[in-house]
Design an enzyme around this catalytic site. Sequence first.
Site, PDB file in Angstrom:
ATOM      1  CG  ASN A  91      -1.772   1.022   1.812  1.00 34.39           C
ATOM      2  OD1 ASN A  91      -2.880   2.106   0.626  1.00 34.39           O
ATOM      3  ND2 ASN A  91      -1.147   2.141   2.244  1.00 34.39           N
ATOM      4  CE1 TYR A 157       0.386   7.272  -7.150  1.00 34.42           C
ATOM      5  CE2 TYR A 157      -1.562   7.488  -8.690  1.00 34.42           C
ATOM      6  CZ  TYR A 157      -1.250   7.068  -7.326  1.00 34.42           C
ATOM      7  OH  TYR A 157      -1.993   6.575  -7.162  1.00 34.42           O
TER       8      TYR A 157
HETATM    9  N1  LIG Z   1      -5.967   8.771  -1.366  1.00 35.32           N
HETATM   10  C1  LIG Z   1      -6.223   8.686  -2.583  1.00 35.32           C
HETATM   11  O1  LIG Z   1      -6.870   9.301  -3.488  1.00 35.32           O
HETATM   12  C2  LIG Z   1      -5.500   7.109  -3.649  1.00 35.32           C
HETATM   13  C3  LIG Z   1      -6.463   6.245  -4.989  1.00 35.32           C
HETATM   14  C4  LIG Z   1      -6.056   6.160  -5.991  1.00 35.32           C
HETATM   15  C5  LIG Z   1      -4.662   5.049  -4.759  1.00 35.32           C
HETATM   16  N2  LIG Z   1      -4.456   4.814  -4.032  1.00 35.32           N
HETATM   17  C6  LIG Z   1      -2.877   4.487  -3.256  1.00 35.32           C
HETATM   18  O2  LIG Z   1      -3.135   3.940  -1.971  1.00 35.32           O
HETATM   19  C7  LIG Z   1      -2.187   3.673  -1.714  1.00 35.32           C
HETATM   20  C8  LIG Z   1      -2.211   4.341  -0.011  1.00 35.32           C
HETATM   21  O3  LIG Z   1      -2.776   5.294  -0.296  1.00 35.32           O
HETATM   22  P1  LIG Z   1      -2.960   6.841   0.766  1.00 35.32           P
HETATM   23  O4  LIG Z   1      -3.480   7.959   0.162  1.00 35.32           O
HETATM   24  O5  LIG Z   1      -3.557   6.387   1.900  1.00 35.32           O
HETATM   25  O6  LIG Z   1      -0.925   7.713   0.651  1.00 35.32           O
HETATM   26  P2  LIG Z   1      -0.365   8.449   2.512  1.00 35.32           P
HETATM   27  O7  LIG Z   1      -1.521   8.490   2.716  1.00 35.32           O
HETATM   28  O8  LIG Z   1       0.322   9.335   0.984  1.00 35.32           O
HETATM   29  O9  LIG Z   1       0.059   7.423   3.427  1.00 35.32           O
HETATM   30  C9  LIG Z   1       1.245   6.950   2.544  1.00 35.32           C
HETATM   31  C10 LIG Z   1       2.239   5.825   3.515  1.00 35.32           C
HETATM   32  O10 LIG Z   1       3.081   5.278   2.667  1.00 35.32           O
HETATM   33  C11 LIG Z   1       4.051   4.739   4.053  1.00 35.32           C
HETATM   34  N3  LIG Z   1       5.203   5.204   3.044  1.00 35.32           N
HETATM   35  C12 LIG Z   1       5.481   6.406   2.739  1.00 35.32           C
HETATM   36  N4  LIG Z   1       7.192   5.996   2.311  1.00 35.32           N
HETATM   37  C13 LIG Z   1       7.301   4.875   2.139  1.00 35.32           C
HETATM   38  C14 LIG Z   1       8.569   4.063   2.610  1.00 35.32           C
HETATM   39  N5  LIG Z   1       9.036   4.222   1.497  1.00 35.32           N
HETATM   40  N6  LIG Z   1       8.585   3.104   3.739  1.00 35.32           N
HETATM   41  C15 LIG Z   1       7.330   2.664   4.100  1.00 35.32           C
HETATM   42  N7  LIG Z   1       6.809   3.423   4.193  1.00 35.32           N
HETATM   43  C16 LIG Z   1       6.034   4.710   3.116  1.00 35.32           C
HETATM   44  C17 LIG Z   1       2.946   6.723   5.113  1.00 35.32           C
HETATM   45  O11 LIG Z   1       4.502   6.342   6.387  1.00 35.32           O
HETATM   46  P3  LIG Z   1       4.900   7.917   6.621  1.00 35.32           P
HETATM   47  O12 LIG Z   1       3.557   8.557   7.735  1.00 35.32           O
HETATM   48  O13 LIG Z   1       5.702   7.019   8.248  1.00 35.32           O
HETATM   49  O14 LIG Z   1       4.994   9.056   6.164  1.00 35.32           O
HETATM   50  C18 LIG Z   1       2.480   6.986   4.898  1.00 35.32           C
HETATM   51  O15 LIG Z   1       2.063   5.210   5.810  1.00 35.32           O
HETATM   52  C19 LIG Z   1      -0.771   4.097  -2.551  1.00 35.32           C
HETATM   53  O16 LIG Z   1      -1.079   2.769  -2.914  1.00 35.32           O
HETATM   54  C20 LIG Z   1      -1.705   5.249  -3.258  1.00 35.32           C
HETATM   55  O17 LIG Z   1      -1.172   5.226  -4.200  1.00 35.32           O
HETATM   56  C21 LIG Z   1      -4.820   6.520  -2.760  1.00 35.32           C
END
Ligand SMILES: NC(=O)c1ccc[n+]([C@@H]2O[C@H](COP(=O)([O-])OP(=O)(O)OC[C@H]3O[C@@H](n4cnc5c(N)ncnc54)[C@H](OP(=O)(O)O)[C@@H]3O)[C@@H](O)[C@H]2O)c1
Length: 251
Positions: A91, A157
């Site tokens: 994720n 991306y």
């Molecule tokens: N939210 C959306 O609208 C959306 C839409 C489509 C797809 N997605 C996909 O869903 C997934 C989650 O997205 P999100 O929006 O929830 O992201 P987010 O809120 O930005 O959270 C990112 C997470 O990844 C962790 N992280 C970042 N770099 C890392 C590394 N090198 N090693 C380990 N952990 C790391 C962060 O840890 P820290 O907190 O410690 O920095 C955080 O827990 C992603 O794959 C994203 O592409 C999201």
Amino acid sequence: MRLEGKTALVTGGSRGLGRTMSLALAKEGATVIVNYLHNQEGANKVVEEIEAQGGTAFSIQADITKEESVARLIREMNHLSGSDVDILVNNATGPQPELSIEQSTWEDYENQLTFFVKAPLLLLKEVLPVMKEKGQGSIINIGSEVVQTGNAFFANYVTAKSAMLGMTRSWASELGPYGIRVNLVNPGFTPVERHQDVSAEAIEEYRKQVPLQRMGKPEDIASAVVYLASEESSFVTGQSISINGGHTFSI
Ligand SMILES: NC(=O)c1ccc[n+]([C@@H]2O[C@H](COP(=O)([O-])OP(=O)(O)OC[C@H]3O[C@@H](n4cnc5c(N)ncnc54)[C@H](OP(=O)(O)O)[C@@H]3O)[C@@H](O)[C@H]2O)c1
């Protein structure tokens, strides 16, 4: 309790969608490993919330883009939980810069491929021997609807998320005979903490294009993850499931 006795590793579980996935998997009885990069406080809070609801979880710091830290993550996980990974949720995401083609460098593309292809591969290679031995496992890759929508100024991306689709299918073909399932969950725009600065107008503009006429919630994505982790989906592999209110119909 659909996941009693199982152990789930959620990369990037300290906030956003990963946080809600961790809570949902734990609610179904899984022991959850909440991985994070910097946000120790956030990850510990998720663990506390899981414990408060009667579950078991551990937070582990590890940069999932680095081979040595992935190996350490799995070692620490084995040590803390006394178990192996049954459910792997790929994720985590790093920064997602919007860039024109002129502004983009190969490094910008490579950074995204590192998160969405290299990291899942490193993690899979660590957990695969035990999964093969046990003859079971569920790998859940988190993709995105952008593979379908092809958003402009976002090709770094979009390219990496597209690679996840083929990778998921190929892994599913190769690992099916071992009882290991691999699926892809594609969220639509699902506002989380990092979207605080997105304008209400932009959110409304998106919402109007969604057949179900609402924005996605982290719980919507987490439900799909729980389903794919559980026995209810025991005959489902190599699939790409869009959780976006019908914004795109399939990938
Ligand atoms: N939210 C959306 O609208 C959306 C839409 C489509 C797809 N997605 C996909 O869903 C997934 C989650 O997205 P999100 O929006 O929830 O992201 P987010 O809120 O930005 O959270 C990112 C997470 O990844 C962790 N992280 C970042 N770099 C890392 C590394 N090198 N090693 C380990 N952990 C790391 C962060 O840890 P820290 O907190 O410690 O920095 C955080 O827990 C992603 O794959 C994203 O592409 C999201």
